[in-house]
Design a protein around this motif. Structure first.
Motif, PDB file in Angstrom:
ATOM      1  N   ASP A 103       9.498  -7.319  18.777  1.00 13.88           N
ATOM      2  CA  ASP A 103       8.389  -7.362  17.821  1.00 13.88           C
ATOM      3  C   ASP A 103       7.293  -6.374  18.188  1.00 13.88           C
ATOM      4  O   ASP A 103       6.665  -5.779  17.298  1.00 13.88           O
ATOM      5  N   ALA A 104       7.056  -6.179  19.489  1.00 11.86           N
ATOM      6  CA  ALA A 104       6.055  -5.187  19.913  1.00 11.86           C
ATOM      7  C   ALA A 104       6.486  -3.783  19.525  1.00 11.86           C
ATOM      8  O   ALA A 104       5.655  -2.932  19.172  1.00 11.86           O
ATOM      9  N   CYS A 105       7.778  -3.533  19.570  1.00 13.41           N
ATOM     10  CA  CYS A 105       8.310  -2.238  19.150  1.00 13.41           C
ATOM     11  C   CYS A 105       8.053  -2.011  17.660  1.00 13.41           C
ATOM     12  O   CYS A 105       7.639  -0.921  17.254  1.00 13.41           O
ATOM     13  N   LEU A 106       8.262  -3.038  16.856  1.00 11.56           N
ATOM     14  CA  LEU A 106       8.023  -2.914  15.417  1.00 11.56           C
ATOM     15  C   LEU A 106       6.536  -2.706  15.122  1.00 11.56           C
ATOM     16  O   LEU A 106       6.171  -1.944  14.226  1.00 11.56           O
ATOM     17  N   HIS A 184      13.876   7.715  23.373  1.00 11.04           N
ATOM     18  CA  HIS A 184      12.571   8.243  23.006  1.00 11.04           C
ATOM     19  C   HIS A 184      11.541   7.624  23.940  1.00 11.04           C
ATOM     20  O   HIS A 184      11.840   6.675  24.673  1.00 11.04           O
ATOM     21  N   SER A 185      10.307   8.149  23.890  1.00 11.18           N
ATOM     22  CA  SER A 185       9.249   7.623  24.754  1.00 11.18           C
ATOM     23  C   SER A 185       8.395   6.582  24.042  1.00 11.18           C
ATOM     24  O   SER A 185       7.499   5.998  24.647  1.00 11.18           O
ATOM     25  N   TYR A 186       8.663   6.352  22.755  1.00 15.08           N
ATOM     26  CA  TYR A 186       7.975   5.300  22.008  1.00 15.08           C
ATOM     27  C   TYR A 186       8.878   4.877  20.859  1.00 15.08           C
ATOM     28  O   TYR A 186       9.912   5.501  20.590  1.00 15.08           O
ATOM     29  N   CYS A 187       8.495   3.806  20.172  1.00 15.43           N
ATOM     30  CA  CYS A 187       9.322   3.267  19.094  1.00 15.43           C
ATOM     31  C   CYS A 187       9.063   4.045  17.813  1.00 15.43           C
ATOM     32  O   CYS A 187       8.080   3.798  17.104  1.00 15.43           O
ATOM     33  N   GLU A 188       9.931   4.973  17.546  1.00 11.57           N
ATOM     34  CA  GLU A 188       9.871   5.778  16.337  1.00 11.57           C
ATOM     35  C   GLU A 188      10.928   5.268  15.360  1.00 11.57           C
ATOM     36  O   GLU A 188      12.009   4.841  15.776  1.00 11.57           O
ATOM     37  N   HIS A 189      10.628   5.285  14.059  1.00 12.92           N
ATOM     38  CA  HIS A 189      11.471   4.622  13.072  1.00 12.92           C
ATOM     39  C   HIS A 189      12.926   5.054  13.143  1.00 12.92           C
ATOM     40  O   HIS A 189      13.839   4.227  13.248  1.00 12.92           O
TER      41      HIS A 189
END
Length: 323
Positions: A103-106, A184-189
C-alpha cells in the motif's frame, strides 16, 4: 517471493505481495555510497531553496503578486515531489532499505505521478501569467485576480487527483503471483505493472495515454503562449523594451526546460531505447524528479531581482545588489 496476501474482487481471490523489493539502480550497486552523495546534496538544496523561496514570498507583501503566487505553488509541488521519493532512494543507496509495503508503494506512486502532473499544470499557468503580463499589461491585475489564481490552483489539484486516483485501484485489482522485485529506485507505475501476472493492456494504455496526453497538451499550450508572447515582443518599438519583456520570461523558460527535457528523454528511452542499459534509464528518471526541485529556486533566485534583494537582506545584512 515474499509473503503474499489475498484480496477478493467480485468473489475472486487475487494474490498480492505484502511488500515489494526496490532494486535501486541495478548494475551500480558497488557505487551506491558515492551515487547517494549528489542525490542527497540535490535533495538538501531543493529543501533549502524551496523553503527559502516560500518564506521570502510570504514575509514580503510586495511579492504577493500573481507570478510569485504561482511560484509558491511550484515550490510546494517540488517539495512534495522530491520528498515522496528521495528519502526512500537514499535509504536504498546508503542503508540497503529496499522493502516497501504494497500500500505504501501505491501511495508513493500516486503522489509521484499526480504531483508531476500538477507541476506541468502550474508551468502552463505561469505561461498564461507571462502572456497576460506582456500581451495585455494594462489589464494584468484585473485579469489575474487572487480569486482567479485560487481557482487555477484548485483546478490544478483537482485535475491531477481526478486523473491519477484510478491508478492505485487498477493496480489493486491485479494479481501479483510472480516476482515482487521492482527494478527501480521508487514505485513507478510501469515498473509495478510489469510485475502483474495478468493482462495489463488497459493499465498500460491508461497510464501512458493519460500522462502523455496531459503533459503533451500542457506543453502544446505553453508553446502557443510563447508564440503569442514573441509576436507581442517583436512588435515593441525599442530594443530595450524587447529585452526587458524577454527577460521577464527567462526564469519560466528555464523551469520549462528543466522539467520537460528530462520527461521527454525518459519517455523516448522508455519506448525506443531498448538497448539503453537499465541503470541509465533509472538515473535519468531520478534526475527528472530531482532536477526541477533543485534548479527552480536557483533559477528564480538568480534571475528575479526582488528575490535577490531579499536574499541579500537575509545573508548580507540588508546589503542589496544595487550597492
Amino acid at each position: 517471493m515474499g509473503p503474499q496476501q489475498e484480496i477478493r474482487v467480485d468473489n475472486i481471490s487475487i494474490p498480492q505481495p505484502s511488500m515489494f523489493i526496490l532494486m535501486g539502480i541495478p548494475g551500480l550497486e558497488e557505487f551506491y555510497p558515492w551515487i547517494a552523495i549528489p542525490f542527497c546534496s540535490a535533495y538538501i538544496i531543493a529543501l533549502l531553496g524551496n523553503v527559502t523561496l516560500l518564506l521570502i514570498i510570504y514575509v514580503d507583501p510586495r511579492l504577493h503578486e500573481p507570478m510569485y503566487l504561482f511560484l509558491c505553488m511550484l515550490s510546494i509541488i517540488d517539495l512534495v515531489l522530491s520528498t515522496s521519493t528521495m528519502p526512500k532512494m537514499l535509504g536504498i543507496l546508503w542503508f540497503d532499505f529496499r522493502e516497501i509495503i504494497f500500500d505504501a508503494c501505491l501511495i508513493q506512486l500516486f503522489f509521484l505521478h499526480s504531483f508531476a502532473i500538477m507541476e506541468s499544470s502550474v508551468l502552463l499557468a505561469m505561461a498564461f501569467d507571462r502572456y497576460v503580463a506582456i500581451c495585455n499589461p494594462l489589464r494584468y491585475t484585473t485579469i489575474l485576480t487572487r480569486l482567479l489564481i485560487g481557482k487555477i490552483g484548485l483546478a490544478v489539484v483537482v485535475r491531477a487527483v481526478a486523473f491519477m486516483s484510478p491508478l492505485p485501484f487498477l493496480l489493486k485489482r491485479l494479481p501479483f503471483c510472480g516476482s515482487n522485485l521492482i527494478h527501480h529506485s521508487y514505485c513507478e507505475h510501469m515498473a509495478v505493472v510489469k510485475l502483474a501476472c495478468a493482462d495489463t493492456t488497459f493499465n498500460n494504455i491508461y497510464g501512458m495515454t493519460l500522462v502523455s496526453f496531459i503533459v503533451g497538451l500542457d506543453l502544446l499550450f505553453i508553446i502557443l503562449s510563447y508564440i503569442l508572447i514573441l509576436r507581442a515582443v517583436f512588435s515593441l518599438a525599442s530594443r530595450q523594451e524587447r529585452l526587458t519583456a524577454i527577460g521577464t520570461c527567462v526564469s519560466h523558460i528555464g523551469a520549462i526546460l528543466t522539467f520537460y527535457v528530462p520527461v521527454s528523454l525518459t519517455s523516448i528511452i522508455h519506448r525506443f531505447g531498448h538497448s539503453v542499459p537499465l541503470h541509465v534509464h533509472i538515473l535519468l528518471a531520478s534526475c527528472y524528479l530531482m532536477g526541477p526541485p533543485m534548479v527552480n529556486p536557483i533559477i528564480y533566485g538568480v534571475k528575479t531581482k526582488q528575490i535577490r534583494d531579499n536574499l541579500n537582506k537575509i545573508f548580507f545584512f540588508k546589503k542589496t545588489l544595487d550597492e
